[in-house]
Scaffold this active site. Structure first.
Site: not given
Ligand code: YSA
Length: 345
Positions: A151, A188, A214, A228, A271, A313
């Site tokens: 991140w 996020h 990001r 999100q 988690v 979550a």
């Molecule tokens: C995980 C566990 C929890 O208990 C609660 C929330 C989470 C998610 C965590 N906060 C998170 O941000 N995970 S992630 O980096 O994998 O992003 C979540 C989702 O956002 C991804 O599955 C994807 O669908 C989307 N995403 C991630 N990076 C992105 C993106 N969508 C567009 N552009 C990007 N750069």
């Protein structure tokens, strides 16, 4: 002759539409070679009796035309300065007014809000400028944790005046664990888990839609700014099975019943256990969410008793859900501002 000139000149001056037309009329009648000027010059060739009859009438007409032209000029100038509406010509054909409409991302966000409201979730929102504490520390991601690389983000430079920015390493160390420490654009929506739990007691279930940022290269499925939807449900006996049921209902309501999704184990520091949700898109599996059971350390950070409460979550990539829903092959189109794309919705 004089009567003839008078009749047409007065009519034409009254009908003049603009200053250019009016000036043309002035030249036509009163210019050096104008009709009335020529007549006045010709007076000398007339007999004395005729001169006495025609002369004063021609002089009188000259004065009258000068006055009419001056009045008309004032009228045209004043009208020109008036707001456009008072010059509005009701007989002109109209312009078609383009109606705006809701952006596809706002549209799907609204749809998702309604689905979760129907499942008895509340909708809350949080700040896009977050502190390091809420974005990372309280979510069990300490400064040296490799998960921070996932991140990478935009930090805000603060002025020395505000006292918050341009901090030395020493100051930075003392920021750690401080709720009002360094500022960043949230990576996020998960920080809202902490903010919400700090001020509310379980049981509850919420979703948090919002924009996240990001510092990463963009491609067809990655944007540096995207949306999100966070979800958090805490109660006495909330389980991962409840999570699976809730997201199945959610996805079916959003995409229809013939959708394909799967859960794959994944590590997130906040988690235990953790999973990723994948959906089929264009014949391939696309990651649409991270999720899991809330980590004990997260409950401890908000002073919940982890032996009393448990919960799940999730964080869906709303922009990716929009890609699937509207069959958009490149996520960057949503942020392109290209009307040819936007107008299709
Ligand atoms: C995980 C566990 C929890 O208990 C609660 C929330 C989470 C998610 C965590 N906060 C998170 O941000 N995970 S992630 O980096 O994998 O992003 C979540 C989702 O956002 C991804 O599955 C994807 O669908 C989307 N995403 C991630 N990076 C992105 C993106 N969508 C567009 N552009 C990007 N750069």
């Amino acid at each position: 002759m004089i009567e003839q000139i008078k009749k047409t000149a007065v009519l034409n001056i009254k009908k003049a539409l603009d200053l250019k037309g009016l000036e043309d009329l002035r030249i036509k009648y009163l210019g050096r070679k104008g009709e009335l000027t020529r007549m006045l010059r010709g007076l000398k060739d007339l007999s004395l009796a005729e001169r006495r009859r025609v002369g004063p009438a021609a002089q009188h007409l000259k004065k009258e035309l000068e006055r009419l032209i001056a009045e008309k000029k004032n009228e045209l100038i004043t009208n020109y300065q008036l707001p456009i509406t008072s010059r509005f010509d009701v007989t002109r054909p109209g312009h078609r007014i383009k109606l705006g409409h809701i952006h596809p991302l706002t549209k799907i966000e609204e749809e998702i809000r309604h689905i979760f409201l129907s499942l008895n979730f509340s909708v809350v929102e949080g700040p896009e400028v977050e502190t390091e504490y809420y974005n990372f520390d309280a979510l069990n991601i300490p400064p040296d944790h490799p998960a921070r690389d996932m991140w990478d983000t935009f930090w805000l430079k603060q002025s020395a005046k505000s006292g918050l920015f341009a901090r030395s390493d020493l100051q930075r160390k003392s920021d750690l664990g401080q709720k009002n420490g360094r500022l960043l654009l949230r990576t996020h929506t998960s920080p809202m888990q902490i903010r919400y739990m700090e001020t509310h007691n379980p049981p509850f279930q919420i979703i948090v839609p919002g924009v996240v940022y990001r510092h990463e290269a963009s491609d067809a499925t990655h944007a540096f700014q995207f949306m999100q939807i966070e979800g958090l449900m805490v109660g006495k006996d909330v389980s991962l099975a409840n999570f699976k049921y809730i997201i199945e209902v959610f996805l079916k309501k959003l995409f229809g019943s013939d959708l394909e999704f799967r859960l794959v184990p994944h590590h997130y520091p906040f988690v235990e256990p953790g999973v990723d949700v994948y959906m089929k898109f264009s014949g391939k599996w696309l990651e649409v969410a991270g999720a899991g059971m809330v980590h004990r350390k997260v409950f401890e950070a908000v002073k919940y008793n982890p032996y009393e409460w448990q919960g799940f979550a999730f964080g869906f990539g709303l922009t990716r859900l929009a890609m699937i829903k509207y069959n958009i092959p490149d996520i960057r189109l949503f942020y392109s501002g290209d009307l040819r794309f936007i107008e299709q919705f």
